[in-house]
Design a protein around this motif. Sequence first.
Motif, PDB file in Angstrom:
ATOM      1  N   ARG A 183     107.409  28.831 -23.404  1.00 16.60           N
ATOM      2  CA  ARG A 183     108.447  29.198 -22.729  1.00 16.60           C
ATOM      3  C   ARG A 183     109.309  30.175 -23.465  1.00 16.60           C
ATOM      4  NH1 ARG A 183     112.040  27.049 -18.499  1.00 16.60           N
ATOM      5  NH2 ARG A 183     113.879  27.889 -18.702  1.00 16.60           N
ATOM      6  N   ALA A 184     109.405  29.800 -24.729  1.00 17.63           N
ATOM      7  CA  ALA A 184     110.227  30.728 -25.757  1.00 17.63           C
ATOM      8  C   ALA A 184     109.499  31.995 -25.907  1.00 17.63           C
ATOM      9  CB  ALA A 184     110.169  30.058 -27.281  1.00 17.63           C
TER      10      ALA A 184
ATOM     11  N   PHE B 205     108.008  33.537 -23.528  1.00 17.74           N
ATOM     12  CA  PHE B 205     107.984  34.200 -22.283  1.00 17.74           C
ATOM     13  C   PHE B 205     109.357  34.884 -22.605  1.00 17.74           C
ATOM     14  CE2 PHE B 205     109.446  34.306 -17.863  1.00 17.74           C
ATOM     15  CZ  PHE B 205     108.552  35.152 -17.389  1.00 17.74           C
ATOM     16  N   VAL B 206     110.208  34.086 -23.070  1.00 15.99           N
ATOM     17  CA  VAL B 206     111.706  34.586 -23.010  1.00 15.99           C
ATOM     18  C   VAL B 206     111.914  35.711 -23.961  1.00 15.99           C
ATOM     19  CG1 VAL B 206     113.966  34.048 -23.619  1.00 15.99           C
ATOM     20  CG2 VAL B 206     112.873  32.447 -22.335  1.00 15.99           C
ATOM     21  N   GLU B 207     111.135  35.602 -25.191  1.00 16.02           N
ATOM     22  CA  GLU B 207     110.935  36.809 -26.233  1.00 16.02           C
ATOM     23  C   GLU B 207     110.479  38.050 -25.540  1.00 16.02           C
ATOM     24  OE1 GLU B 207     109.792  37.252 -30.704  1.00 16.02           O
ATOM     25  OE2 GLU B 207     109.154  35.058 -29.764  1.00 16.02           O
TER      26      GLU B 207
ATOM     27  N   LEU C 100     110.724  38.655 -22.385  1.00 13.16           N
ATOM     28  CA  LEU C 100     111.442  39.244 -21.373  1.00 13.16           C
ATOM     29  C   LEU C 100     112.487  40.239 -22.259  1.00 13.16           C
ATOM     30  CD1 LEU C 100     112.523  36.368 -18.928  1.00 13.16           C
ATOM     31  CD2 LEU C 100     110.930  38.216 -18.413  1.00 13.16           C
ATOM     32  N   ARG C 101     112.915  39.730 -23.268  1.00  9.57           N
ATOM     33  CA  ARG C 101     113.796  40.150 -24.101  1.00  9.57           C
ATOM     34  C   ARG C 101     113.368  41.672 -24.725  1.00  9.57           C
ATOM     35  NH1 ARG C 101     115.277  36.857 -28.404  1.00  9.57           N
ATOM     36  NH2 ARG C 101     116.001  35.231 -26.717  1.00  9.57           N
TER      37      ARG C 101
ATOM     38  N   SER D 102     112.696  44.228 -21.607  1.00 10.77           N
ATOM     39  CA  SER D 102     113.877  44.664 -21.087  1.00 10.77           C
ATOM     40  C   SER D 102     114.451  46.054 -21.656  1.00 10.77           C
ATOM     41  CB  SER D 102     114.985  43.737 -21.053  1.00 10.77           C
ATOM     42  OG  SER D 102     115.371  43.581 -22.152  1.00 10.77           O
TER      43      SER D 102
ATOM     44  N   TRP E 118     104.178  35.693 -23.762  1.00  5.93           N
ATOM     45  CA  TRP E 118     104.934  36.655 -24.353  1.00  5.93           C
ATOM     46  C   TRP E 118     104.562  38.050 -23.653  1.00  5.93           C
ATOM     47  CZ3 TRP E 118     103.443  41.272 -26.322  1.00  5.93           C
ATOM     48  CH2 TRP E 118     104.228  41.962 -26.910  1.00  5.93           C
TER      49      TRP E 118
ATOM     50  N   GLY F 270     105.747  37.966 -20.000  1.00  8.48           N
ATOM     51  CA  GLY F 270     107.160  38.219 -19.871  1.00  8.48           C
ATOM     52  C   GLY F 270     107.376  39.770 -20.283  1.00  8.48           C
TER      53      GLY F 270
END
Lengths: 243, 102
Positions: free
Chosen positions: A3-4, A6-8, A10-11, A14, A129, A132
Motif C-alpha cells: 500500500r505504501a 502504491f501511494v508513493e 501515486l505521488r 501525479s 509502485w 500507482g
Amino acid sequence: MTRADFVEGLRGGSAVALASAPFAALFGALAVENGMSLPEIAFMSATVYAGASQMVGIELFGHNVHAWLIVLSILAVNFRHVLYSAALARYIGHFTPVQKFFTFFLLVDPQFAEAVKRSEAGKPLTFAWYFGFGIIIYIPWVLISVAGGMLGGFIGDPKAIGLDILLPAYFLGIVLGFRKRDNFLPVALVSAVASVLAYRYVGSPWHVSLGAAAGIVLAALLPLPSQEPDLEADALQSEVHEV
Amino acid sequence: MEFDLHMALVILAAAAATFGTRIGGYILITRMKSIPPRMEAALNAVPAAVLTTLVAPAFFIGGWDSKLALIVALFVGLRFTHTWMLIAAWIAVMIWRHTAGV
C-alpha cells in the motif's frame, strides 16, 4: 508495504500527470481540428496512450493516408519502447504475466525513466509502485484529452500561450537525470547530432530511431567501464518530480 | 459526435503497434540467456540516447525563443527540479515572445 508503495507511486506519478496535462489537452484540441470526435479522442488516448504517436496519428488522419502507413509511422515513433522494455526486463522478472501486461501497456517515457531510477537506487521495483505511478498518469491523460477536445476551439495557437516549449523542456529534464551515467556526454552529443541530421535529411519520425541508434551503437563500442558505475548517485542526483 | 468504425479500427491498429513496441524488447531480451557486457552498455545508454533525439531537433529547428528557453531550462535543471525547469522554460519563452515578438 504494498500500500505504501502504491501511494508513493501515486505521488511520483501525479507530478508527471501534471506535466503531461497540457499535452493531453493539446492532443485533444488538435484532434478535433483534424476531424476526430470526442469518443474517438477518448478511445485513442485510452488504447494508444502515447503522446508523440497520438500526435503523429492525428496528423496523418487529417491527410487521408493509408492505415498501414499510419501504423508504420507509429511504429517508428515508438521504436524507443522496444529498447525500454528490453532495459526494463532486468527489473520485472518477479511480476506475474498479467502484471507484465499492464507494465508494458503503461510504459511511457517518464514511467520508464522513473522505474529504472528507482531500481538503480536500490529500491525493489514493486508492481504496486509501478501501477500507482502509471494509473495516476493514465486516467488524467484520457480525461484531459477529451477536455482538450471540448476546448479545442478556444486554445487557438498553442505558441501564443507558450505550450509548445513544454514538451522539449520536459524531455530535456529527463535527459539531465541520466547525466551521471557512463559515457553520458558522448552518447547524448552523438544522438543529438545524428537526430538533427536525420530530421533534416530523412524526416520525422525517423530522427528518433536513427538518432538513438547512433548513440546506442557508440555506447556499445566505447571502452567498457572498469568498475560498476555509482548508479545510486545517479538516481539521487535527479530527484525530479517533487511538486 | 459519431464514432466512425474505420477510424476505430485504425486507432486499434495504432494501439496494437504501440503495445507491440512496448513488449517487443522484453520478448527479445528474455529469449537470450545472458546479457553480454557491450549489450548492457548499449542498454544503459538507451534512455539518454532516445530522449536526446526528442530534444535536439526541437532546439535546432525551433526559433530563438525555443533555443533561449531550452538553454534556460538546461541551467535551471542542473540545480533545481524538473517542475522548475518547465516553469523556467515557459517564463523564458513568454518573455521573449511578448517583448521581442514571436
